[in-house]
Design a protein around this motif. Structure first.
Motif, PDB file in Angstrom:
ATOM      1  N   ALA A  10     -15.110  28.892  20.711  1.00 44.81           N
ATOM      2  CA  ALA A  10     -16.375  29.543  20.353  1.00 44.81           C
ATOM      3  C   ALA A  10     -16.174  31.038  20.141  1.00 44.81           C
ATOM      4  O   ALA A  10     -16.833  31.656  19.281  1.00 44.81           O
ATOM      5  CB  ALA A  10     -17.410  29.285  21.439  1.00 44.81           C
ATOM      6  N   LYS A  11     -15.246  31.650  20.906  1.00 46.99           N
ATOM      7  CA  LYS A  11     -15.014  33.091  20.788  1.00 46.99           C
ATOM      8  C   LYS A  11     -14.080  33.433  19.618  1.00 46.99           C
ATOM      9  O   LYS A  11     -14.143  34.556  19.098  1.00 46.99           O
ATOM     10  CB  LYS A  11     -14.415  33.616  22.093  1.00 46.99           C
ATOM     11  CG  LYS A  11     -15.351  33.516  23.289  1.00 46.99           C
ATOM     12  CD  LYS A  11     -14.666  34.004  24.559  1.00 46.99           C
ATOM     13  CE  LYS A  11     -15.600  33.888  25.774  1.00 46.99           C
ATOM     14  NZ  LYS A  11     -14.929  34.362  27.035  1.00 46.99           N
ATOM     15  N   THR A  12     -13.226  32.490  19.244  1.00 39.85           N
ATOM     16  CA  THR A  12     -12.197  32.788  18.222  1.00 39.85           C
ATOM     17  C   THR A  12     -12.390  31.983  16.942  1.00 39.85           C
ATOM     18  O   THR A  12     -11.445  31.786  16.178  1.00 39.85           O
ATOM     19  CB  THR A  12     -10.800  32.496  18.791  1.00 39.85           C
ATOM     20  OG1 THR A  12     -10.722  31.107  19.176  1.00 39.85           O
ATOM     21  CG2 THR A  12     -10.500  33.366  20.011  1.00 39.85           C
ATOM     22  N   LYS A  13     -13.612  31.488  16.721  1.00 35.46           N
ATOM     23  CA  LYS A  13     -13.829  30.574  15.586  1.00 35.46           C
ATOM     24  C   LYS A  13     -13.446  31.196  14.254  1.00 35.46           C
ATOM     25  O   LYS A  13     -12.849  30.540  13.391  1.00 35.46           O
ATOM     26  CB  LYS A  13     -15.269  30.077  15.581  1.00 35.46           C
ATOM     27  CG  LYS A  13     -16.338  31.150  15.627  1.00 35.46           C
ATOM     28  CD  LYS A  13     -17.707  30.527  15.734  1.00 35.46           C
ATOM     29  CE  LYS A  13     -18.824  31.562  15.838  1.00 35.46           C
ATOM     30  NZ  LYS A  13     -18.766  32.307  17.139  1.00 35.46           N
ATOM     31  N   TRP A  14     -13.773  32.471  14.042  1.00 37.24           N
ATOM     32  CA  TRP A  14     -13.432  33.116  12.778  1.00 37.24           C
ATOM     33  C   TRP A  14     -11.917  33.315  12.656  1.00 37.24           C
ATOM     34  O   TRP A  14     -11.339  33.159  11.570  1.00 37.24           O
ATOM     35  CB  TRP A  14     -14.146  34.452  12.654  1.00 37.24           C
ATOM     36  CG  TRP A  14     -15.608  34.302  12.321  1.00 37.24           C
ATOM     37  CD1 TRP A  14     -16.676  34.466  13.139  1.00 37.24           C
ATOM     38  CD2 TRP A  14     -16.120  33.932  11.044  1.00 37.24           C
ATOM     39  NE1 TRP A  14     -17.842  34.219  12.480  1.00 37.24           N
ATOM     40  CE2 TRP A  14     -17.547  33.897  11.164  1.00 37.24           C
ATOM     41  CE3 TRP A  14     -15.556  33.625   9.804  1.00 37.24           C
ATOM     42  CZ2 TRP A  14     -18.377  33.567  10.110  1.00 37.24           C
ATOM     43  CZ3 TRP A  14     -16.391  33.318   8.749  1.00 37.24           C
ATOM     44  CH2 TRP A  14     -17.787  33.270   8.907  1.00 37.24           C
ATOM     45  N   LEU A  15     -11.299  33.638  13.787  1.00 44.37           N
ATOM     46  CA  LEU A  15      -9.859  33.817  13.773  1.00 44.37           C
ATOM     47  C   LEU A  15      -9.155  32.505  13.444  1.00 44.37           C
ATOM     48  O   LEU A  15      -8.164  32.498  12.699  1.00 44.37           O
ATOM     49  CB  LEU A  15      -9.393  34.319  15.143  1.00 44.37           C
ATOM     50  CG  LEU A  15      -7.877  34.530  15.298  1.00 44.37           C
ATOM     51  CD1 LEU A  15      -7.376  35.582  14.299  1.00 44.37           C
ATOM     52  CD2 LEU A  15      -7.541  34.935  16.737  1.00 44.37           C
ATOM     53  N   VAL A  16      -9.672  31.400  13.965  1.00 44.96           N
ATOM     54  CA  VAL A  16      -9.085  30.085  13.681  1.00 44.96           C
ATOM     55  C   VAL A  16      -9.135  29.792  12.187  1.00 44.96           C
ATOM     56  O   VAL A  16      -8.158  29.313  11.589  1.00 44.96           O
ATOM     57  CB  VAL A  16      -9.821  28.992  14.480  1.00 44.96           C
ATOM     58  CG1 VAL A  16      -9.379  27.607  14.013  1.00 44.96           C
ATOM     59  CG2 VAL A  16      -9.550  29.149  15.968  1.00 44.96           C
ATOM     60  N   VAL A  17     -10.288  30.091  11.584  1.00 45.02           N
ATOM     61  CA  VAL A  17     -10.433  29.844  10.141  1.00 45.02           C
ATOM     62  C   VAL A  17      -9.448  30.697   9.348  1.00 45.02           C
ATOM     63  O   VAL A  17      -8.783  30.214   8.418  1.00 45.02           O
ATOM     64  CB  VAL A  17     -11.877  30.129   9.692  1.00 45.02           C
ATOM     65  CG1 VAL A  17     -11.995  30.011   8.163  1.00 45.02           C
ATOM     66  CG2 VAL A  17     -12.853  29.177  10.365  1.00 45.02           C
ATOM     67  N   VAL A  18      -9.347  31.987   9.720  1.00 44.79           N
ATOM     68  CA  VAL A  18      -8.440  32.891   9.010  1.00 44.79           C
ATOM     69  C   VAL A  18      -6.986  32.433   9.159  1.00 44.79           C
ATOM     70  O   VAL A  18      -6.202  32.461   8.199  1.00 44.79           O
ATOM     71  CB  VAL A  18      -8.611  34.333   9.535  1.00 44.79           C
ATOM     72  CG1 VAL A  18      -7.530  35.248   8.949  1.00 44.79           C
ATOM     73  CG2 VAL A  18      -9.992  34.864   9.171  1.00 44.79           C
ATOM     74  N   ILE A  19      -6.620  32.017  10.378  1.00 41.23           N
ATOM     75  CA  ILE A  19      -5.239  31.563  10.612  1.00 41.23           C
ATOM     76  C   ILE A  19      -4.912  30.348   9.748  1.00 41.23           C
ATOM     77  O   ILE A  19      -3.839  30.284   9.134  1.00 41.23           O
ATOM     78  CB  ILE A  19      -5.032  31.236  12.104  1.00 41.23           C
ATOM     79  CG1 ILE A  19      -5.047  32.533  12.933  1.00 41.23           C
ATOM     80  CG2 ILE A  19      -3.720  30.487  12.314  1.00 41.23           C
ATOM     81  CD1 ILE A  19      -4.987  32.296  14.429  1.00 41.23           C
ATOM     82  N   TRP A  20      -5.817  29.421   9.680  1.00 46.63           N
ATOM     83  CA  TRP A  20      -5.561  28.213   8.860  1.00 46.63           C
ATOM     84  C   TRP A  20      -5.435  28.570   7.383  1.00 46.63           C
ATOM     85  O   TRP A  20      -4.564  28.024   6.679  1.00 46.63           O
ATOM     86  CB  TRP A  20      -6.677  27.183   9.071  1.00 46.63           C
ATOM     87  CG  TRP A  20      -6.417  26.267  10.235  1.00 46.63           C
ATOM     88  CD1 TRP A  20      -7.023  26.315  11.453  1.00 46.63           C
ATOM     89  CD2 TRP A  20      -5.491  25.204  10.281  1.00 46.63           C
ATOM     90  NE1 TRP A  20      -6.532  25.333  12.275  1.00 46.63           N
ATOM     91  CE2 TRP A  20      -5.584  24.619  11.575  1.00 46.63           C
ATOM     92  CE3 TRP A  20      -4.578  24.660   9.394  1.00 46.63           C
ATOM     93  CZ2 TRP A  20      -4.805  23.548  11.974  1.00 46.63           C
ATOM     94  CZ3 TRP A  20      -3.802  23.591   9.787  1.00 46.63           C
ATOM     95  CH2 TRP A  20      -3.910  23.033  11.064  1.00 46.63           C
ATOM     96  N   LEU A  21      -6.289  29.455   6.918  1.00 42.30           N
ATOM     97  CA  LEU A  21      -6.193  29.866   5.516  1.00 42.30           C
ATOM     98  C   LEU A  21      -4.866  30.576   5.245  1.00 42.30           C
ATOM     99  O   LEU A  21      -4.217  30.352   4.211  1.00 42.30           O
ATOM    100  CB  LEU A  21      -7.361  30.779   5.163  1.00 42.30           C
ATOM    101  CG  LEU A  21      -8.739  30.113   5.096  1.00 42.30           C
ATOM    102  CD1 LEU A  21      -9.829  31.158   4.906  1.00 42.30           C
ATOM    103  CD2 LEU A  21      -8.772  29.090   3.958  1.00 42.30           C
TER     104      LEU A  21
END
Length: 970
Positions: A10-21
Motif C-alpha cells: 500500500a505504501k509502495t504501490k507507485w514504486l512497484v508500478v514504476v519498477i515493473w515498467l
C-alpha cells in the motif's frame, strides 16, 4: 505475514508500478530476442541417441570437406518442352552460381550439364521440367542458409517467357514453413489482444478494469520473452511452440488470475470502503487459489523439461512465463487495484456481487447434481463415452500440409512429385560403417547386394550407391551379363567350327570321288607301268587329326596346299611322260588320267576354300591343328613308275580322306562341348539374375577415374563409411513411407549376411527416417511426461484441498475430457474435412493444455467449495461454490478459449487443430464436467471428500472469509 506484505504494498504501490515498467523496458534493451533465436533453432529435436541423429553425424564425418547439411532444389518448368534457349538460360545461371559459389555460401551445384549421363536424373522424361540441386554448408535453420536461399532466388529471377521457377528442398521448405508459422503467430498475437480486450470489456462492463490484466500480462510477456531467450544459453530448448504457448497461456491463464483477483476485490469492496482491507481479504481468500492454480501450470510445464524429445521440452519456457506472471499478479495487479480502487469499475458502481452475481445457470446445475447425482453421472457418461471411440490416434507428419499450397516450396515439391518422384526431394540415406575399408571388389559387391535388396522393396523407386551411382545396376559388372558375352563368343566359335566341319565333309566327299577315279586310272595305266617306275613316294598319310580344342584348321589348310602342290607335280610328270612318249597323247587312258588329275586339283582347291572359315572361327581358341606331314612323292623313275605313283596317290587319297573324317569327328566333339558349356552358362546366368548375387568387379574397373568419382561421392576416403540413397516412389512424409524404414534397414542387414560387410553397422538418416523415430519417441515421451504431469498436479491439488480423494477424481475427469475432446477433433478434421491425420504434436499439447489449464477451473470451484464447507453441509457448500464461482469460471474459460481460438486463424494446420482442440476441450470441461460431473461426484462422496484429513477446523483463509466486517458489522 500477508498483512505486512499488503501494508508494504500500500505504501509502495507507485514504486512497484514504476519498477515493473522499468524491468519491461530494460528486458527489451538488454535481453536477447526470442524470435531471432527461434528462427535459428532446429524445429525438430531428436535426442542424441536416436538412430537417425547418429546416422546424420556419421554422414557428416564421411566427407568433412563437402559438409553439405541442407539443400535447395530449383525446379524450372515450361508447359511444353523446354527449348534450347531455356537450356542456355539455365546453364548461364548455373555458371554464375559456380563462379560465385563461395560468396553465396554454396557447397556444390549439381545439374544435367555436369554429366550428360545424369540427364535423366535432372530432366523429366517429357522434357518439360529440369532440376538444379544446390547444397549448403549449414543447417536449414541457420541465418546464413536463409541468406544463401535468398541469393539463389535472385539468380533465377526473370526467367524466359513461359518458364516458371520454384524452389523446394530442405532449406526452402523450412524457410517457407517458418515464415508461414511466424505470420500466423503475428495474426494470433493481434487477434488474442483483440479477443481478450473484448471479453474483458464484456465481463467487467468497464473501459478501465480490462487494462489492469492487459498491462500485467503484457509486461510479464515482454519480460518472459527475454528471460526465455536468455535461458537458451543454459541449454533450454525453444521452438515456434514456445512463442505460441507463451502468448496463449500467459494471456489466457494470467488474465484468469487477474479476473479472479479483480472479481473478489470488487466483492470485498462492496463490504468495506477501505482498499487495503478489501485487498487483504482478497489475498487471504483467493490469493492461495491463484498461487495454487499457477503452481499446477508451472509444475506441468516445468516437468515437460524431463521429456527426451526436444520439441516437447521447448514448452518448458512457459513455466518461466507462469512464474513471472504469478509474480506480477501478486504485486503489480494489487498495486494497480490499490491505485484505482472503485474507479477501475467505472461507470458501474460497486455493489455486492455485482461482478457476476449468483449464476442462475450454475445454480440450476448445482441443484440437479445434488438431487440426482447418479443419474447425472450415468447420462453424462453415456453421452460422452461414444466420442472416445472416435479417437484412433491418426497422426500426420506432413510439414507441407501445414502451409499454403500456393507457396513456392510446396508448388516445387508437387512438380517434382509429378514429374520425377516426391522421394527425389527428400531421399532416405543409409549410413554403413565398417571396421575395414569397403573400397575393395568384395566390399563393393556387398554394397551392390544391399542396394539390390533395398531396391526390391515396394514403393522404392531406386537406390543409389557407389556400386550403382545412377540408381541402376551396372550391367557390365553383373555375372549374367558377363556370361552372356562369353556365350556369344562361344556361339560364334561353334558356328565357325560347324563351317569347318561342312568344309571337311565336302572335301572328304570329293576325295572319295577322286579315289575312285584314280583306281580306274591305275587299271588303265598298267600297260605303261614300267615307264612310271620313277613315281616313288606317293602321298604320305595325313596325320594328327584335330584335337577337341579346335587345333587343326590352319594345318589342314596347309595340308590342302601341299596336296595341291603334289597334284600339280603329278601333272608335270604326266607332261614329261607325254613329251618323251608322244604316242601316249592319243591314249584314252592317258587322257582320262590327265582329266582325273585336273579334277583332283580342282577338288583340293575347293577343300582349301572350305577350310578358310575354320581359321576365322577358331581364332579366339588359338587353334593349332597338327601339321599334316608328309606329302606326295615325286615321280622318281619317269614313265615306268607312273603306275606305282598312281597307286601311291590312291593310297594317299584314302589316308587323306580318313584324316578328314577324323578331323570332322574331333571338331564335332568340340562343337558339342561348346554347346554344353553355353547351356550350363545360360543356366548360371538365369540363376544369377534371379538370386541377385551375381556381381563381379574387376580390379582394373575399380581403378578407373570415372568409377573413383562414384566412390568419392558415396564413400569416405578411408572406405570405412559408405552411404546408400533410397529414393521413394511415395510421399516421404507419409505414414506409408515411414513404415518402410524398418523394412529397408532389416532388408539391408539381411542382405549383408555372409558378405565382407556382415558385421557392418547400419543406420538410416533423412526426413522420413527422422519422423519414423519421432513417431515412437514422441509417443513414449507422451506417456512418460504425461504421467509426470498428472502426478505433479495431483500433489498440488492434494496440498491445496487437504484431500487424497478429490484430486483423484478431478484428474480422472480431466483425462476423460481429453479423450472425448480428441475423439471429436479427430472426427472433425479426419472424417469430415479429409485430413490424413491430426498433426503429430496436437495430441500431446492438447493434453498438456487441457490438463494444466483445465485444472485451474477445478481449483477455482473446489477451493471455494473447501472455503464454504461446513461439516454435514456438503450440498450447501457445493451450491454456494458453484453459484459464486460459476460466472468467474465461465469468464475465465471464455478468455482462455478465446486466446487459443485465435490460433485457428493462423493459417497453419497444426495451430488450427490445437486451437480447435483446446477450445472444444475447455468448453466441454467448464460446462459438462465442472457443472455436472465433478459436483455430482463431490455430492456422492460426501464427507469422504476430505479423506484422510479432518475438516473440523477452518483454515485461516476461511476464517477471514467468514469473519465479521468491522465496518459493516456483517
Amino acid at each position: 505475514m500477508i498483512e505486512k506484505w499488503i501494508k508494504v504494498l500500500a505504501k509502495t504501490k507507485w514504486l512497484v508500478v514504476v519498477i515493473w515498467l522499468a524491468i519491461a523496458v530494460g528486458s527489451v534493451l538488454v535481453l536477447p530476442d526470442l524470435g531471432q533465436i527461434v528462427r535459428q533453432t532446429e524445429s525438430k529435436f531428436l535426442p542424441a541417441d536416436a538412430q537417425s541423429a547418429q546416422a546424420q553425424t556419421i554422414l557428416e564425418q564421411m566427407d568433412p570437406n563437402r559438409k553439405s547439411k541442407s539443400n535447395a532444389i530449383v525446379v524450372v518448368q515450361r508447359e511444353s518442352k523446354l527449348s534450347e534457349q531455356d537450356q542456355d538460360w539455365i546453364k548461364s545461371r548455373i555458371t554464375e552460381l559456380k563462379s560465385e559459389q563461395d560468396a553465396l555460401g554454396i557447397v556444390t551445384v549439381l545439374s544435367a550439364f555436369d554429366d550428360p549421363s545424369l540427364a535423366q536424373k535432372f530432366i523429366s522424361s517429357d522434357g518439360t521440367t529440369e532440376l538444379v540441386i544446390v547444397e549448403f554448408p549449414h543447417e536449414v535453420q541457420q541465418a546464413t542458409t536463409s541468406d544463401s536461399v535468398k541469393h539463389l532466388k535472385e539468380k533465377f529471377n526473370s526467367p524466359p517467357n513461359g518458364v516458371s521457377v520454384e524452389f523446394t528442398g530442405s532449406a526452402p521448405i523450412f524457410m517457407d514453413y517458418t515464415t508461414s508459422t511466424n505470420e500466423g503467430l503475428k495474426k494470433t498475437e493481434i487477434l488474442t489482444l483483440v479477443l481478450v480486450l473484448g471479453i474483458l470489456l464484456f465481463v467487467f462492463r468497464s473501459p478501465i478494469a480490462p487494462f489492469i490484466p492487459l498491462l500485467t500480462i503484457g509486461i510479464a510477456f515482454i519480460l518472459t520473452r527475454g528471460l526465455v531467450a536468455w535461458s537458451t544459453k543454459a541449454g533450454i530448448p525453444v521452438s515456434t511452440f514456445t512463442e505460441t504457448f507463451l502468448i496463449a497461456v500467459l494471456f489466457g491463464a494470467g488474465t484468469d488470475y487477474c479476473i479472479l483477483l479483480i472479481h473478489r476485490f470488487r466483492e470485498e469492496m462492496a463490504k468495506t470502503t477501505d482498499r487495503v482491507t478489501a485487498l487483504l481479504r482478497t489475498t487471504q481468500t483467493v490469493g492461495n487459489t491463484v498461487l495454487f492454480s499457477g503452481s499446477t501450470v508451472f509444475i506441468a510445464f516445468f516437468l515437460i523439461g524431463f521429456a527426451k524429445f526436444g520439441l516437447y521440452q521447448s514448452a518448458v519456457g512457459v513455466s518461466i512465463g507462469i512464474a513471472v506472471t504469478l509474480l506480477a499478479a501478486v504485486t503489480l495487479t494489487p498495486a494497480l487495484m490499490l491505485i484505482l480502487g472503485p474507479a477501475m469499475y467505472w461507470p458501474v458502481k460497486v455493489k455486492a456481487g455485482a461482478a457476476h452475481g449468483d449464476s442462475k445457470l450454475w445454480g440450476a446445475m448445482a441443484r440437479l447434481s445434488a438431487k440426482r447425482p447418479i443419474a447425472v453421472l450415468l447420462v453424462c457418461m453415456l453421452l460422452l463415452t461414444p466420442f472416445i471411440f472416435l479417437f484412433q490416434g491418426n497422426r500426420s507428419f506432413d510439414d507441407l500440409a501445414e502451409i499454403n499450397p500456393s507457396i513456392s516450396a510446396v508448388k516445387g515439391f508437387r512438380e517434382v512429385e509429378a514429374k520425377f518422384s516426391s522421394g527425389e526431394v527428400l531421399p532416405t540415406t543409409i549410413a554403413i560403417t565398417s571396421k575395414s575399408t569397403m573400397r575393395t571388389p568384395e566390399g563393393l559387391a556387398a554394397i551392390e547386394k544391399a542396394s539390390q535388396a533395398a531396391s526390391q522393396i515396394a514403393n522404392v523407386k531406386e537406390v543409389r550407391s557407389a556400386a550403382r551411382p545412377l540408381g541402376k545396376q551396372i550391367a557390365e559388372l553383373t555375372v549374367p551379363n558377363q556370361l552372356e558375352q562369353t556365350n556369344k563368343g562361344l556361339t560364334e566359335l561353334r558356328s565357325g567350327i560347324n563351317q569347318v566341319n561342312d568344309g571337311f565333309k565336302k572335301a572328304q566327299s570329293q576325295l572319295e570321288t577322286q579315289s575312285s577315279d584314280v583306281t580306274k586310272l591305275t587299271q588303265g595305266a598298267e600297260e605303261i607301268a614300267q615307264k612310271l617306275t620313277d613315281v616313288q613316294s606317293g602321298l604320305k598319310q595325313v596325320s594328327g587329326g584335330i584335337n577337341q580344342s579346335g587345333q587343326g584348321a590352319q594345318q589342314l589348310a596347309k595340308a590342302s596346299e601341299q596336296l595341291q602342290g603334289t597334284a600339280a607335280s603329278m601333272g608335270d610328270d604326266l607332261s614329261k611322260l607325254v613329251h618323251e612318249y608322244p604316242e601316249l597323247a592319243n591314249s584314252t587312258t592317258y587322257q582320262t588320267l590327265v582329266g582325273k588329275q585336273q579334277g583332283l586339283t580342282g577338288g583340293l582347291a575347293q577343300t582349301e576354300a572350305g577350310l578358310q572359315p575354320l581359321a576365322k572361327g577358331l581364332a579366339q581358341l588359338v587353334p593349332s591343328v597338327n601339321q599334316l606331314s608328309g606329302g606326295i612323292g615325286q615321280l622318281a623313275d619317269g614313265q615306268k613308275q607312273v603306275s606305282g605313283g598312281i597307286q601311291q596317290l590312291e593310297s594317299g587319297l584314302v589316308q587323306f580322306s580318313t584324316g578328314l573324317g577324323e578331323g570332322t569327328g574331333a571338331l564335332t566333339k568340340v562343337s558339342d562341348g561348346i554347346h554344353q558349356v553355353v547351356e550350363v552358362q545360360k543356366g548360371i546366368a538365369d540363376n544369377s539374375s534371379k538370386q541377385i548375387a551375381g556381381w563381379n568387379l574387376p580390379q582394373e574397373v575399380l581403378e578407373q577415374d570415372e568409377f573413383k568419382k562414384s566412390l568419392d561421392f558415396y564413400m569416405s576416403e578411408d572406405g570405412k563409411i559408405a552411404k546408400l540413397e533410397v529414393v521413394l516412389a511415395i510421399n516421404p512424409y507419409s505414414k506409408e513411407a515411414m513404415s518402410k524404414m524398418d523394412e529397408i534397414r532389416s532388408s539391408v542387414i539381411s542382405s549383408l549376411n555372409g558378405t565382407a560387410l556382415s558385421k557392418a553397422d547400419i543406420k538410416l538418416a533423412g526426413q522420413t527416417a527422422n519422423y519414423h523415430e519421432l513417431d515412437h519417441i514422441s509417443q513414449n515421451d507422451f506417456y512418460r511426461t504425461g504421467g509426470f504431469v498428472l502426478i505433479g498436479i495431483y500433489l498440488v491439488l492434494a496440498l491445496l484441498l487437504r484431500s487424497l480423494l478429490m484430486p483423484l477424481y478431478i484428474l480422472l475427469s480431466l483425462v476423460f475430457n481429453y479423450l472425448v475432446t480428441m475423439g471429436i477433433v479427430e472426427f472433425i478434421f479426419v472424417k469430415l474435412l479429409g485430413f490424413d491425420g491430426l498433426s503429430w504434436t496436437v495430441s500431446f499439447f492438447v493434453f498438456l493444455i487441457i490438463v494444466a489449464l483445465g485444472v485451474d477451473y477445478s481449483i477455482f470451484l473446489m477451493a471455494r467449495f473447501k472455503e464454504e464447507y461446513r461439516p454435514g453441509r456438503i450440498i450447501e457448500a457445493m451450491g454456494k461454490a458453484m453459484t459464486t464461482t460459476g460466472g468467474v469460471i465461465m469468464s475465465a474459460a471464455l478468455i482462455m478459449g478465446g486466446t487459443f481460438a485465435a490460433l485457428m486463424f493462423s493459417g497453419v494446420h497444426t495451430l488450427l487443430q490445437l486451437g480447435a482442440g483446446i477450445t472444444i476441450g475447455l468448453a466441454i470441461y467448464t460446462t459438462v464436467f465442472m457443472g455436472l460431473i465433478v459436483p455430482s461426484l463431490a455430492v456422492l462422496f460426501g464427507e469422504a471428500n476430505w479423506w484422510p484429513f479432518s475438516r473440523r477446523n477452518s483454515s485461516a483463509g476461511e476464517k477471514a472469509a467468514h469473519a465479521v466486517d468491522p465496518v459493516t458489522q456483517h
